[in-house]
Design an enzyme around this catalytic site. Structure first.
Site, mmCIF file in Angstrom:
data_model
loop_
_atom_site.group_PDB
_atom_site.id
_atom_site.type_symbol
_atom_site.label_atom_id
_atom_site.label_comp_id
_atom_site.label_asym_id
_atom_site.label_seq_id
_atom_site.Cartn_x
_atom_site.Cartn_y
_atom_site.Cartn_z
ATOM 1 N N TYR A 135 0.802 -1.230 0.000
ATOM 2 C CA TYR A 135 0.000 0.000 0.000
ATOM 3 C C TYR A 135 0.835 1.280 0.000
ATOM 4 C CZ TYR A 135 -4.134 -2.892 0.957
ATOM 5 O OH TYR A 135 -5.146 -3.811 0.895
ATOM 6 N N LYS B 217 3.535 -15.287 1.420
ATOM 7 C CA LYS B 217 3.382 -15.999 0.149
ATOM 8 C C LYS B 217 4.794 -16.326 -0.349
ATOM 9 C CE LYS B 217 0.742 -17.531 -3.209
ATOM 10 N NZ LYS B 217 -0.183 -18.674 -3.037
ATOM 11 N N ASP C 277 -5.012 -6.642 5.714
ATOM 12 C CA ASP C 277 -6.266 -5.946 5.433
ATOM 13 C C ASP C 277 -7.349 -6.975 5.114
ATOM 14 O OD1 ASP C 277 -8.137 -4.035 4.818
ATOM 15 O OD2 ASP C 277 -7.188 -3.365 2.966
ATOM 16 N N ASP D 284 -2.991 -17.871 1.141
ATOM 17 C CA ASP D 284 -4.199 -18.495 0.586
ATOM 18 C C ASP D 284 -4.725 -19.580 1.522
ATOM 19 O OD1 ASP D 284 -1.776 -19.629 -0.068
ATOM 20 O OD2 ASP D 284 -2.368 -20.298 -2.062
ATOM 21 N N ASP E 7 -10.418 -8.468 7.875
ATOM 22 C CA ASP E 7 -11.849 -8.337 7.563
ATOM 23 C C ASP E 7 -12.515 -9.716 7.555
ATOM 24 O OD1 ASP E 7 -11.890 -5.580 7.340
ATOM 25 O OD2 ASP E 7 -13.023 -5.604 5.473
#
Ligand code: ATP
Ligand code: MG
Length: 356
Positions: A141, A191, A247, A223, A251
């Site tokens: 980000y 990852k 993020d 994942d 959520d």
């Protein structure tokens, strides 16, 4: 104890719930003999309307000289058509940078009183208790370049995932420190089968783990972590991960408790005041109706008491009051059972305050 708290109510239901946190803190101050002083600042859409910027300089100054910051929420449809740099959300990104809020902590735990609202089966979530630690000022980000370009004469685009090793180490170390006071397990999510940044992340986690012999470290690909969160959430204690992964996963984890309106968060500064806010947004669809659930904001104030001021007993008193009120059956419409009576935002705040 004397403390100054900056309050940034923001937009939408942020304005409705922020007052709830303040009155609960006042009640705590009275009961335990602390002097909390509240100073107010603007941020988000309201600040754009009044001052032409989503984060006025005076708000930054106010936060920097306070002992902690309480934030409601920012944004709404009114400001969605403004150019990117003038969006309310920019104010949020900027305050994270200004206050060096490098870590976002989201505790997610099973709540008997609202479990029915979770889409997951009771036996899957009962007893789940995790803390998602998201890196907040680096990663995908914030990396540069982030722009549209031309490649071989064709439109192309680039975003960059950038970290200094010290930034990775800092967030992982915090996760281990937090795990020491919990169930002593850290799941580092990455990852590493694809990304170089994740390979360094993984190496760093191994290095930091050496300083915490009592804490178990495991690595999980993002994942798989997304799947495990809803398949078997009880396996997790502390999860630590990169900004964007965090993020998304935080959520996802929030679904376990049943409503966005229940979950608090803390953003930890490397050198100054920490910031506390509910994980939900400004929810413009329910603004001004006195139906927003104030619990997420009130529990954020409890996190503030514990994390910024070391007031464990006071924090527990807030959490206990929330639990008692929920168990007594007083619930806002987002967490009430179908067909049951509900209470409004103001009434809920009043009951929690009275219980304290
Ligand atoms: P943001 O982009 O700021 O995160 P969002 O679009 O993701 O915002 P939220 O504002 O978090 O959305 O809200 C999503 C929906 O959840 C709202 O439309 C609202 O109906 C519900 N909701 C969120 N917070 C609460 C709350 N405190 N009480 C009741 N319902 C809520
Ligand atoms: Mg959102």
């Amino acid at each position: 104890m004397k403390k100054t708290i900056a309050v940034l109510p923001g937009d939408g239901i942020g304005k409705e719930v922020a007052g709830g946190a303040v009155s609960v803190l006042q009640a705590i101050g009275e009961r335990f003999g602390h002097q909390f002083t509240f100073t107010y600042g603007s941020i988000g859409g309201g600040a754009i309307d009044a001052l032409g910027t989503p984060l006025p300089e005076e708000t930054i100054e106010l936060c920097k000289k306070s002992d902690a910051v309480l934030l409601g929420a920012v944004g709404g449809p009114k400001w969605e058509t403004l150019p990117g740099h003038l969006r309310p959300e920019k104010g949020l990104l900027r305050i994270r940078k200004e206050l060096n809020l490098y870590a976002n902590l989201r505790p997610v735990s099973y709540y008997a009183a609202t479990a029915e609202n979770s889409p997951l089966r009771p036996e899957v979530i009962e007893g789940a208790d995790m803390l998602v630690v998201r890196e907040l000022t680096g990663g995908l980000y914030f990396g540069k370049p982030s722009e549209r370009t031309k490649t071989d004469g064709e439109d192309s685009v680039v975003d960059t995932l950038f970290y200094k090793k010290s930034e990775i180490e800092r967030i992982i170390r915090l996760a281990f420190e937090l795990a020491e006071n919990r169930s002593k397990k850290v799941t580092s999510v990455d990852k590493a089968n694809v990304l170089e940044s994740s390979r360094v992340w993984r190496e760093t986690a191994e290095e930091v783990a050496k300083d915490f012999p009592e804490v178990k470290l495991e690595h999980m690909l993002v994942d798989n972590a997304a799947m495990q969160l809803i398949k078997n959430p009880k396996q997790f204690d502390v999860l630590v991960t990169e900004n964007m992964f965090g993020d998304i996963l935080s959520d996802e984890a929030s679904v376990l408790t049943g409503s966005l309106g229940m979950l608090p968060s803390a953003s930890i500064s490397s050198d100054g005041a920490h910031l506390y806010e509910p994980i939900h947004g400004s929810a413009p669809d329910i603004e001004g109706k006195n139906i927003a659930n104030p619990v997420a904001m009130i529990l954020s104030a409890a996190m503030m008491l514990r994390t910024s001021f070391g007031l464990e007993e006071e924090a527990a008193a807030v959490e206990k009051a929330v639990e008692q009120v929920l168990e007594s059956g007083s619930k806002t419409s987002d967490i009430a059972k179908k067909g049951q009576p509900t209470v409004g935002t103001a009434e809920m705040i009043e009951e929690i305050k009275a219980t304290i």
